[in-house]
Design a protein around this motif. Structure first.
Motif: not given
Length: 410
Positions: A134, A137-138, A140, A143-144, A163-165, A167
């Motif tokens: 996570q 992911i935050k 960058g 992505y997933a 993944g990113q919010k 997805h």
């Protein structure tokens, strides 16, 4: 996330060390060290889930993550994966004997697996800090991450995605996607080779269930990363690249249990990736010939360009395993050998279970050398001018020939 690169790694037990060798060589590219993780979308199943999660946790320093991953595989011992002691194996064997002989009388269903893979969870907990997924992911860096598993209670394939919010999410008749925080339990479930390792209990929105190897029902291994938005996919297979091209002498002897298990594992771990690539090639040809358009065959799904790059072993890993078979702990070697007539009949099965340092180091070296042999193609594929970076070279003609279109598939 334009022109995002996806990484696909399927299963193969101990053969996953080959993937670590390929990744280690990619991590040495100067452009990778400058630009960071070249695979913002990662999809893994079985051993590929272990490698994929390791990258997801360390992709803020991709080069270092690949070095560490190779070191872990290089120092792997059978006792890190399953119990090798006499007491554990005797208990397992006795459970099977009681189930097969007296299960109908006293109640069966107590046998869970041929080997007790409890140590695997402890081993992965030492090496995987899943909370870092996570964080990446935050920041960058990722992505997933998508982990494939098989629900033994429902028979459906489950795809656990972190993944990113926002997805993509999708479901099919035999496929369920779940947005969740990936844990070591998800990885253990995906790597639980059927019959050999015991299933793992996981919580889902529909309740708890027991899950096993993600390759069992993963007939389109490229699909998860494609649906998550990858515009190009780098796949690492674990099947000998020349295996299909050479005809072998027909063996007319009655197949042993180990041979049957070896064939089943080959189908499950190795064949789906090759089949999916063939499907892409057919789509490519149909699109080129004008038989289909980007609106899709029936106009219901969009077909978009997708470039792929597949790398596979230059060495027959089953033959390599046959050379290393005596390195397996005596009890496990005896157990596997008892299922086959000779070493050759056990070679395929052994290639998945040989979690020994000499074998995995050979696999890492083969993967590293195979990637080195094609490193210019790999670099061109990862850093082509289509990525919008002016200082990156265009893809070579060899890489262009690997390009395929694919529709958003499930």
């Amino acid at each position: 996330m334009e022109n995002a690169g996806g990484l696909v790694m399927t299963g193969g037990g101990a053969r996953g060390a080959y993937q670590a060798g390929v990744l280690k060589r990619i991590g040495e590219l100067k452009r990778v060290q400058i630009h960071g993780n070249p695979f913002p979308i990662i999809g893994g199943a079985s051993a590929g889930a272990i490698n994929g999660t390791a990258l997801a946790t360390g992709c803020d320093d991709f080069a270092s993550a690949t070095r560490i991953l190779a070191e872990v595989w290089a120092n792997l011992k059978p006792s890190d994966i399953f119990h090798c002691d006499v007491l554990s194996q005797a208990h397992n064997s006795l459970t099977w004997i009681l189930d097969l002989s007296f299960g109908a009388v006293f109640g069966g269903g107590n046998a869970r697996s041929l080997l007790d893979a409890s140590p695997l969870r402890t081993f992965l907990n030492r090496h995987l800090v899943c909370d870092r997924i996570q964080e990446n992911i935050k920041r960058g860096n990722l992505y997933a991450l998508a982990i494939s598993t098989t629900n033994y209670n429902s028979g459906k394939s489950y795809l656990f995605i972190q993944g990113q919010k926002g997805h993509p999410m999708w479901n099919r008749v035999r496929l369920v996607t779940v947005a969740t925080k990936i844990t070591v339990d998800h990885v253990c479930a995906s790597a639980a080779i059927p019959l050999v390792f015991q299933p793992v209990k996981l919580k889902t929105p529909r309740g708890s269930a027991f899950f096993g190897d993600g390759c069992v029902r993963l007939q389109q291994p490229l699909s998860p990363v494609v649906r998550l938005g990858a515009e190009k996919v780098f796949a690492i297979g674990v099947r000998w690249g020349k295996g299909e091209a050479q005809e072998q002498t027909m063996d007319e002897s009655n197949p042993s249990i180990s041979q049957v298990m070896g064939v089943l594992f080959n189908v499950m771990f190795l064949d789906h990736l090759a089949t999916d690539v063939e499907h892409l090639e057919r789509l490519n040809q149909m699109l080129s010939d004008g038989h289909i358009t980007q609106l899709g065959i029936e106009g219901s799904e969009k077909i978009r360009p997708l470039r792929t790059f597949i790398i596979t072993p230059s060495v027959n890993l089953s033959e390599l395993a046959e050379q290393h078979r005596k390195e397996m702990p005596n009890l496990i070697h005896y157990f596997v050998s008892s299922l086959g007539r000779d070493a050759a009949s056990c070679a395929d099965l052994m290639s998945y279970l040989l979690f020994t340092p000499k074998y995995t180091r050979d696999l890492i070296e083969i993967g590293y050398d195979d990637a080195s042999e094609r490193i210019d193609e790999i670099e061109d594929f990862l850093y082509s001018s289509t990525d919008g970076d002016a200082d990156r070279p265009k893809a070579s003609s060899a890489t262009k020939r690997t390009g395929n279109p694919v529709k958003s598939r499930g």
